[in-house]
Design an enzyme around this catalytic site. Structure first.
Site, PDB file in Angstrom:
ATOM      1  CG  ASP A  71      -1.925   1.160   1.155  1.00 50.57           C
ATOM      2  OD1 ASP A  71      -2.836   1.070   0.329  1.00 50.57           O
ATOM      3  OD2 ASP A  71      -1.748   2.167   1.876  1.00 50.57           O
ATOM      4  CB  SER A  72       1.695   3.850  -2.064  1.00 46.18           C
ATOM      5  OG  SER A  72       2.626   2.859  -2.429  1.00 46.18           O
TER       6      SER A  72
END
Ligand SMILES: Nc1nc2c(ncn2[C@H]2C[C@H](O)[C@@H](COP(=O)(O)OP(=O)(O)OP(=O)(O)O)O2)c(=O)[nH]1
Length: 194
Positions: A71-72
């Site tokens: 995830d970013s």
């Protein structure tokens, strides 16, 4: 077998270019609901929780696999920004980012037999240069809708690089996954040659 719990073209491309054999299965997960439940948590903790949740969501249906989630998220002066939902949203994000420092947090987690066996978060700091409305408009004429799938409303490997005066951090972290630590973990798990 390695399963990438992601629908991200950028993450698939990174692993493919690295020569890693994998199957990609997008996670069925309400990320916004999970993020809401983490209100107030520090950005690395949020990115790690989402990476783990994505891996766990896919691992439930892949009992014998090693599942990788990632995830970013982008934070500018304490405010978090998700992927722009429209060209207008991208315009508003970029106007806000102008002249400010952007933190891009990327996390990854590995799940095997329903348990998290490894997790890692990394951050890159990008100094956004002052952006004129005319520049933003011209940039979006070229980069929308492609950047609709990119947190921070840019592709660093494309014209997005024109947004920055300086970048401090790992290139892969910015692309969306801390690839070098991920490759180390895959070696430790015995699924990549050491
Ligand atoms: N090509 C490219 N993609 C970027 C860049 N910066 C961020 N991204 C992308 C990578 C991810 O696909 C996306 C971050 O959003 P998320 O972490 O929510 O992942 P996404 O929903 O795309 O896929 P996933 O949740 O893994 O199925 O932004 C960049 O500089 N270049």
């Amino acid at each position: 077998m390695i399963v990438l719990a992601s629908g991200s073209a950028s993450r698939r491309a990174m692993l493919k270019a690295a020569g890693v054999a994998f199957t990609a299965i997008p996670p069925a997960l309400d990320e916004r609901a999970l993020e809401a439940s983490l209100e107030g948590a520090a950005p690395p903790a949020v990115a790690l929780a989402l990476a783990e949740a994505k891996a766990q969501a896919v691992a439930a249906g892949q009992p014998d696999a090693l599942v990788l989630g990632s995830d970013s998220l982008v934070v500018v002066e304490g405010q978090r920004f998700d992927k722009p939902a429209s060209r207008q949203a991208a315009e508003a994000h970029l106007s806000h980012f102008s002249g400010r420092t952007m933190e891009l947090h990327s996390a990854a987690a590995l799940v095997r037999d329903g348990a998290v066996v490894w997790r890692h978060a990394a951050v890159a700091r990008l100094q956004v240069r002052p952006l004129t409305d005319a520049f933003i408009d011209h940039y979006l004429d070229r980069e929308w809708p492609a950047i609709g799938g990119c947190v921070g409303a840019f592709r660093i490997e494309g014209p997005g690089v024109q947004l920055f005066d300086s970048v401090d951090g790992d290139h892969f972290t910015i692309l969306g996954m801390p690839l070098l630590p991920v490759l180390g973990a895959l070696r430790d798990q015995g699924v990549l040659p050491a």
